[in-house]
Design a protein around this motif. Sequence first.
Motif, mmCIF file in Angstrom:
data_model
loop_
_atom_site.group_PDB
_atom_site.id
_atom_site.type_symbol
_atom_site.label_atom_id
_atom_site.label_comp_id
_atom_site.label_asym_id
_atom_site.label_seq_id
_atom_site.Cartn_x
_atom_site.Cartn_y
_atom_site.Cartn_z
ATOM 1 N N ILE A 410 28.698 36.999 35.303
ATOM 2 C CA ILE A 410 30.169 37.030 35.289
ATOM 3 C C ILE A 410 30.678 38.166 34.407
ATOM 4 N N HIS A 411 30.113 38.307 33.219
ATOM 5 C CA HIS A 411 30.711 39.173 32.203
ATOM 6 C C HIS A 411 29.975 40.489 31.960
ATOM 7 N N ARG A 414 30.703 45.080 33.063
ATOM 8 C CA ARG A 414 32.036 45.402 33.584
ATOM 9 C C ARG A 414 32.455 46.789 33.099
ATOM 10 N N GLY A 521 37.097 34.888 34.955
ATOM 11 C CA GLY A 521 36.284 35.969 34.416
ATOM 12 C C GLY A 521 36.399 36.093 32.911
ATOM 13 N N ASP A 555 40.410 36.340 38.149
ATOM 14 C CA ASP A 555 39.677 37.551 37.804
ATOM 15 C C ASP A 555 40.046 38.674 38.779
#
Length: 633
Positions: A410-411, A414, A521, A555
């Motif tokens: 998810i994280h 990015r 998110g 998100d």
Amino acid sequence: MARPLFYRHMIPFAILAVLHIFAIAQDDRSNGNLEERDALDALKVSFSDPFLNSNWTGFPCNTSTTDPPKWYGIQCVNGRVTSILLEDMKLSGNINDDVLLRFSELSILSFKNNSIWGNLMNFSNNQQMKHIDLSGNMFYGPISPTLLNLNLLETMLLQDNGLTGQIPEFKQSGLKEFNVSNNNLVGVIPSTPTLQAFGSDSYSGNPGLYGLPPQNSFFYSSIFFTTNNDAEKSNAVKRTSNNLQTLFLVSSVVLLLAVILLSILYSKKARKLKRMTKENVIFKKIEDEDDKIEAGEKGAIVGEERGGLVLLQAEAKFEMGDLLKASAEALGEGIFGMSYKAKLNNGPAIVVKRLKDLKPLTGEEFSKQLHLIADLKHPNLLFLLAYYNTKDEKLLLYKYAEKGNLFFRIHGGRGGDRIPFKWSSRLSVARGVGRALEYLHLNTKSQIIVPHGNLKSTNVVLDENDKILVSDYGLSSLIALPVAAQRMVVYKSPEYQYAKKVSKQSDVWSYGCLLLELLTGKVSAYTAPVGVNGVDICSWVNRAVREEWTAEIIDPEICVHRSASPGMLRLLQIAMMCTERSPEKRPEMTNVVREVENLSIVESDDGDEDDVSLDKSLTDDSVSTSASGIIGD
């Protein structure tokens, strides 16, 4: 006589002119006071704090320079507000980003250590600003570009919030303190001399941020700020070289002394450490050679103890001797202890968890609990392969998940070379975790009050085929209660805060928090790994719905898909139902799974990006009005 008569007539006019100019100045100052008072009143309404409501009355600034300020936390000069200091007051509220526009003389602003949320303020009219401290709040969104124009800025502390996006290119040479750690910032840290002069501590705790400057940036900044004169450059380089030589010499002496001291203090342990390194083992306490010999024998079978090792699954085709020869790699420390990746020779990789802070269980009690856990079989559960149990060492062995955990999916990455985590993939995670949790709730023995107990994104892993697997279930009965109450997720549920009780419904709450992390998110404060700060997602989402800014919830990586917005809305409703403060109002996992299974995966998930705005259904009050009736009995 004409000249004196002329001056006699002119004097009154001069006096009147001066008085008129003074009156205009007073009017301007009064208007400034009124505008600033209105702006402070707007802040007071946002905070709705009893103390400020009673203290902030009348005019904030005195006309006399000798009188103290009337309002708490407000400092004035010549009747204008120059400082707003509201620190550690437990203030909460959503403030507008234009709240500071009327404070043209403001030079100090601090909301440190409160619970204030909203976008960062617009600082375009605060050219006197020198010190800003908004740390320890819940601000979200990008860092305001208006901060770039504050030429007098000396301090900017934004750590411990929920800020997103990239760091602007700050170039103010007078900036002495700068900290954006523990947010959700992404991308490369700009290479401006101002930003590169700060160490990595100013940027840590942002999983998607990379290009961290060195911890000690003195030498870097000294080179960056040399002049264009060749002779001066040469001198600067020489000085830097001399400094480096001196530093290396001092460091060498200190290191030598440290080595000598450690050699004296730990000479007895050195021989043991050398032996362990030579054998390259991960088990630190196997007490005698008889255990090693017995453990190395072939033919170990499921359920039979060999030198403390008990195999629990048929696919566990290794023996203690294989583990003694395995290469080990530390993965990190969780609430149960340190975890290692052990690569078996010509075999699979195994995760070994070294348990700590356990209840005072007998060997029989410990073994019984682990056999109960091993009996749980579901496609979305990460099976316990084996365990090792001696007086001084207790280990759990699992299959290694090749594609890491859900938190990183998810994280992680990015702003860099990240593979987008699509809506269809996130919905698959919601389904897989839901099915596993439902199975645990229906099949665990009655003595296991909380079937999982520590459901969070770091305990959901993906194997080489992207299959969703839930790990670390059923271990709540092993860990000591004070430690569990401090570290395990279910003990952070609302019911434990006010009633000191946990149940299966506490697991449902954890599942709802996981759904919100998938949808938003954002890093959850309930489950953030050590060293990473998050936000209270449950409270944040509820405020978003109440304040009707629900378009900010989803998100951005998935909200671009308009055709998927009905499914996102539905899953958001389910998550809100699961995170109801009262456990009696939460649905059973069977009903939750039925609702999640009914959500359809949009086939056009890959290409439906023509409009980045969300569907209307995600921005009106349908979230709040329909959430209470989404799941039947």
